[in-house]
Design an enzyme around this catalytic site. Sequence first.
Site, mmCIF file in Angstrom:
data_model
loop_
_atom_site.group_PDB
_atom_site.id
_atom_site.type_symbol
_atom_site.label_atom_id
_atom_site.label_comp_id
_atom_site.label_asym_id
_atom_site.label_seq_id
_atom_site.Cartn_x
_atom_site.Cartn_y
_atom_site.Cartn_z
ATOM 1 N N TYR A 105 27.022 28.498 -21.062
ATOM 2 C CA TYR A 105 26.937 29.246 -22.326
ATOM 3 C C TYR A 105 27.042 28.285 -23.528
ATOM 4 O O TYR A 105 26.527 28.565 -24.606
ATOM 5 C CB TYR A 105 28.012 30.338 -22.365
ATOM 6 N N LYS A 118 29.686 32.058 -30.830
ATOM 7 C CA LYS A 118 30.335 33.379 -30.699
ATOM 8 C C LYS A 118 31.791 33.318 -31.178
ATOM 9 O O LYS A 118 32.291 34.279 -31.754
ATOM 10 C CB LYS A 118 30.274 33.876 -29.245
HETATM 11 P P1 NDP Z 1 17.411 40.297 -27.170
HETATM 12 O O1 NDP Z 1 16.601 39.063 -26.929
HETATM 13 O O2 NDP Z 1 16.830 41.577 -26.742
HETATM 14 O O3 NDP Z 1 17.833 40.401 -28.707
HETATM 15 C C1 NDP Z 1 18.052 39.274 -29.519
HETATM 16 C C2 NDP Z 1 17.504 39.598 -30.872
HETATM 17 O O4 NDP Z 1 17.796 38.550 -31.808
HETATM 18 C C3 NDP Z 1 15.996 39.782 -30.865
HETATM 19 O O5 NDP Z 1 15.665 41.072 -31.307
HETATM 20 C C4 NDP Z 1 15.511 38.729 -31.850
HETATM 21 O O6 NDP Z 1 14.420 39.187 -32.650
HETATM 22 C C5 NDP Z 1 16.727 38.541 -32.730
HETATM 23 N N1 NDP Z 1 16.627 37.300 -33.489
HETATM 24 C C6 NDP Z 1 16.676 36.016 -33.037
HETATM 25 N N2 NDP Z 1 16.461 35.170 -34.055
HETATM 26 C C7 NDP Z 1 16.284 35.936 -35.173
HETATM 27 C C8 NDP Z 1 16.021 35.649 -36.531
HETATM 28 N N3 NDP Z 1 15.887 34.378 -36.990
HETATM 29 N N4 NDP Z 1 15.903 36.675 -37.412
HETATM 30 C C9 NDP Z 1 16.036 37.944 -36.990
HETATM 31 N N5 NDP Z 1 16.270 38.298 -35.715
HETATM 32 C C10 NDP Z 1 16.383 37.287 -34.809
HETATM 33 O O7 NDP Z 1 18.797 40.012 -26.416
HETATM 34 P P2 NDP Z 1 20.182 40.809 -26.342
HETATM 35 O O8 NDP Z 1 19.965 42.234 -26.570
HETATM 36 O O9 NDP Z 1 20.810 40.336 -25.107
HETATM 37 O O10 NDP Z 1 21.003 40.177 -27.551
HETATM 38 C C11 NDP Z 1 21.580 40.935 -28.606
HETATM 39 C C12 NDP Z 1 22.964 40.405 -28.953
HETATM 40 O O11 NDP Z 1 23.850 40.682 -27.865
HETATM 41 C C13 NDP Z 1 23.037 38.904 -29.184
HETATM 42 O O12 NDP Z 1 23.967 38.643 -30.209
HETATM 43 C C14 NDP Z 1 23.581 38.398 -27.859
HETATM 44 O O13 NDP Z 1 24.219 37.141 -27.977
HETATM 45 C C15 NDP Z 1 24.564 39.505 -27.567
HETATM 46 N N6 NDP Z 1 25.070 39.569 -26.198
HETATM 47 C C16 NDP Z 1 24.195 39.607 -25.140
HETATM 48 C C17 NDP Z 1 24.673 39.661 -23.850
HETATM 49 C C18 NDP Z 1 23.741 39.678 -22.696
HETATM 50 O O14 NDP Z 1 24.186 39.397 -21.564
HETATM 51 N N7 NDP Z 1 22.479 40.014 -22.851
HETATM 52 C C19 NDP Z 1 26.126 39.703 -23.568
HETATM 53 C C20 NDP Z 1 26.957 39.710 -24.762
HETATM 54 C C21 NDP Z 1 26.428 39.632 -26.013
HETATM 55 P P3 NDP Z 1 12.991 38.427 -32.658
HETATM 56 O O15 NDP Z 1 12.642 38.149 -31.228
HETATM 57 O O16 NDP Z 1 12.081 39.371 -33.361
HETATM 58 O O17 NDP Z 1 13.248 37.167 -33.443
#
Ligand code: NDP
Length: 257
Positions: free
Chosen positions: A158, A165
Amino acid sequence: MTFSLEGKTFVIMGVANKRSIAWGVARSLHKAGAKLIFTYGKDRTEKSIIELSSTLDGEPSIILQCDVTKDEAIEECFATIKEKVGIIHGVAHSVAFANKEELDGEFVNTSREGFLLAHNISSFSLTAVAKAAKELMPEGGSIVTMTYLGGERVMPNYNVMGVAKASLEANVRYLSSDLGKDNIRVNAISAGPIRTLSAKGVRDFNSILKKIEEEAPLRRTTTPEEVGDTALFLLSDMSRGITGENIHVDSGYHIMG
Ligand code: NDP
C-alpha cells in the site's frame, strides 16, 4: 431525525464505473430520496457516469467535471453547482490516486514526484473541496471521505497511499475542528478492500481479500453497499453528533492483531 434525505442535495465525487465505492454511496443516497450531483476527473469517465446515473429514477442528475489537481477546476465546479442548485447538504469525496509502480515493492523507493502526486489527489483535494463546498452549506452539512487501514498501519504494497491516507485522516480532524462552528461535519469511512479500478493498482490484491475472508470477525469482504449505507448515516442528521471520526466498515478486520 430520520435517514430520509428527501429535499437534500449531495455532491458525489469519484464514480468511475459501477464498481466504484462512490457508486455504492450514490445508490444508498438515492434510495433515501437525495438529489445527486456527480463529479468526475478524466474526460472519458463522463460517459460512464451518464450511463450509470440514467439508471436512477427521477430527474436526471447534474454531472460536472472536477479535476481535483486544479484549484480553478474545483472553484468553477462548485460555482456551477451554486448557480444550478443554490445550496447543498453534503459531499462524498471518494477520490484517490498513486502511480501503480509505487504500489509495489518497498515504500523507501517512493519518488518525490509520486509522493506529492498521491498526497495532492488523495489528501489535499479534501481540503480544497471542503473550502469550496463550505460556501454552499450555509445551513451546515456533512462531508465524508474514504480511507483505508493502510493509513493506520503498514499494509503490504500500500506504500505511498498509506502515507497519503494517514494525511487524509489528519485532514479530516483539522477540517472538522475548523468547520464545526459552521455546523459542517467531516468524517472518514475506513473501508475494507473492495475490488475496484483503483484496487487493481495494488499488487497481490487477491491475497488481501482472501485474508479478510479468513480472519475478519464477519468472515467476508466489504461491499460498496455496506460503505454506501454508512455514508448515508454520516451524511444524514442521524449522525449529527459525530465529527472528526473514522468509522471502519471492514467486517471488523481492524480489531485483529
Ligand atoms: P475508483 O477507481 O472506482 O474511484 C477512484 C476515483 O478517483 C475515480 O472516480 C477517479 O476519477 C477519481 N480521481 C482520481 N484522480 C482524480 C482527479 N485528479 N480528479 C478527480 N477525480 C479523480 O476506486 P475506489 O472506489 O476503490 O476508490 C474510491 C476511494 O475509496 C479512494 O479514496 C480509495 O482510496 C478508497 N478506498 C478504496 C478501497 C478499495 O479497496 N477499493 C478501500 C478503502 C478505501 P477519474 O477516473 O475520472 O479520474
